[in-house]
Design an enzyme around this catalytic site. Structure first.
Site, PDB file in Angstrom:
ATOM      1  N   TYR A   1      -3.883  -9.710   4.468  1.00  0.00           N
ATOM      2  CA  TYR A   1      -3.660  -8.304   4.811  1.00  0.00           C
ATOM      3  C   TYR A   1      -5.004  -7.687   5.180  1.00  0.00           C
ATOM      4  CZ  TYR A   1      -1.890  -3.483   4.119  1.00  0.00           C
ATOM      5  OH  TYR A   1      -1.533  -2.171   4.265  1.00  0.00           O
TER       6      TYR A   1
ATOM      7  N   THR B   1       0.841  -1.194   0.000  1.00  0.00           N
ATOM      8  CA  THR B   1       0.000   0.000   0.000  1.00  0.00           C
ATOM      9  C   THR B   1       0.875   1.243   0.000  1.00  0.00           C
ATOM     10  OG1 THR B   1      -1.629  -1.232   1.301  1.00  0.00           O
ATOM     11  CG2 THR B   1      -1.917   1.149   1.173  1.00  0.00           C
TER      12      THR B   1
END
Length: 293
Positions: free
Chosen positions: A131, A43
Site C-alpha cells: 500500500y 485507512t
C-alpha cells in the site's frame, strides 16, 4: 482479483464503540451492489484509532459477513512484529488478501522498508498487497516494489494512493512487465479510468462506500469497450473526489457523504479526528446533488 474494491469505513456509536449493526448493514449493501472486494481495517476505516484487539474483532466479523466477494484485511503498523501478528491472524481466519501500508511517523530508507516487508512475507503465506500512500507513510519507489514483487511470490500487488500517473505507469510497465500476475490498483477515485487504461487491475477507492454504482458502471463500461460511457463516469468520479477537499479529513468527508445519502452509519469519527460542521456538510450536499442526482 480485479475491479472495484471498497476500503470500508468503521461505523462508530456516539460513545465511540464499534457500531456492529451498521457494519453488518453496510457490508450487506456493498455485496448486493456487486463490488468485487471489501477491505476492512483500511485507512478509511480509521485503523490508526483502533486497538489490536478491535482490529482483530473487525477482521473476524468481516470474515463472517463477506461471502460473495474477495475479502481483504489491513494489517499495517509501525511495529513489524505487530504486522506479522495481524497478518497471521488474517491468514488464519481465511482472508483472501492482506493490505500493508509502510511504517509511518519515522522516516525509513529502502533497506529498512525492504526488510520490513520481507520479514512479513517470509513468515506468512497469505497474498500481500503493498500500500503506497506517500502522503501518510514512507513512500514505496518503483524499484522497491519491483524488488519485493520479484523476490516474494506472496507479494501479489500494490495499492497506489499517489497523485501521479507517471508513477502508476512505471509500476505497471516495470513490475507487471516482468510479473504478469502482479496486481496494480489505484487508491484514488479520480485515477480509476486512467489506471485501467494503463493496464492496471482496478481501484480501492473510498467514495465507493457511498456511490459504488458510479465506480461499477465505469468498470463495466470499460470492460465492454463502451469508452464514451466510461469517460462520462470518470468525469463524475473526478468531480466526486472533490469531496476530500471540502472536509478537514477524508474520514469526515466520507462519513458526511454517507449520512447525506441516507446510510445508517453515524457521522462519528474517533478522536483525534473530528466531523466537520453544518457549513462543510452543506458544501458536500451541494456537490453530491450536482454529481449524483
Amino acid at each position: 482479483m480485479r475491479g472495484v474494491i471498497v476500503p470500508l469505513v468503521t461505523p462508530f456509536n456516539e460513545d465511540y464503540s464499534i457500531d456492529v449493526p451498521a457494519l453488518e448493514e453496510h457490508i450487506d449493501f456493498l455485496q448486493k451492489a456487486g463490488v468485487h472486494g471489501i477491505f476492512i481495517n483500511a485507512t478509511t476505516g480509521e485503523f490508526t484509532s483502533l486497538s489490536v484487539e478491535e482490529r482483530k474483532f473487525l477482521a473476524e466479523k468481516g470474515r463472517e459477513l463477506v461471502n460473495t466477494t474477495f475479502y481483504l484485511v489491513g494489517t499495517a503498523s509501525t511495529n513489524t512484529f505487530e504486522v506479522i501478528e495481524l497478518t497471521k491472524h488474517a491468514q488464519d481466519l481465511g482472508a483472501d488478501y492482506v493490505v500493508i501500508a509502510p511504517p509511518y511517523y519515522c522516516p525509513l530508507n529502502e533497506t529498512a522498508l525492504f526488510r520490513h516487508y520481507s520479514m512479513v512475507a517470509e513468515r506468512t503465506d497469505i497474498p500481500i498487497i503493498l500500500y503506497n500512500i506517500p502522503s501518510c507513510a514512507n513512500p514505496l519507489s518503483v524499484q522497491l516494489i519491483k524488488r519485493l514483487a520479484l523476490e516474494y511470490s506472496n507479494i501479489a500487488g500494490v495499492k497506489e494512493t499517489i497523485d501521479s500517473v507517471n508513477h502508476v505507469r512505471d509500476v505497471i510497465i516495470e513490475v507487471k512487465g516482468e510479473r504478469e500476475d502482479f496486481m496494480v490498483f489505484t487508491g484514488l477515485d479520480q485515477h480509476f479510468l486512467n489506471t485501467l487504461i494503463l493496464g492496471g487491475d482496478g481501484g480501492i477507492m473510498a467514495c465507493a462506500n457511498f456511490a459504488p454504482e458510479v465506480h461499477l458502471a465505469l468498470y463495466k463500461a470499460f470492460q465492454e469497450k463502451r469508452f464514451k460511457d466510461a469517460f462520462i463516469y470518470a468525469q463524475k468520479l473526478a468531480r466526486l473526489s472533490k469531496v476530500y477537499d471540502l472536509a478537514s479529513s477524508f474520514g469526515s468527508a466520507i462519513k458526511l457523504a454517507m449520512s447525506l445519502r441516507g446510510f445508517s452509519i453515524k457521522p462519528v469519527l474517533r478522536p483525534p479526528y473530528i466531523i466537520d460542521g453544518d457549513e462543510v456538510k452543506e458544501e458536500i450536499r451541494k456537490l453530491l446533488r450536482e454529481v449524483l442526482y
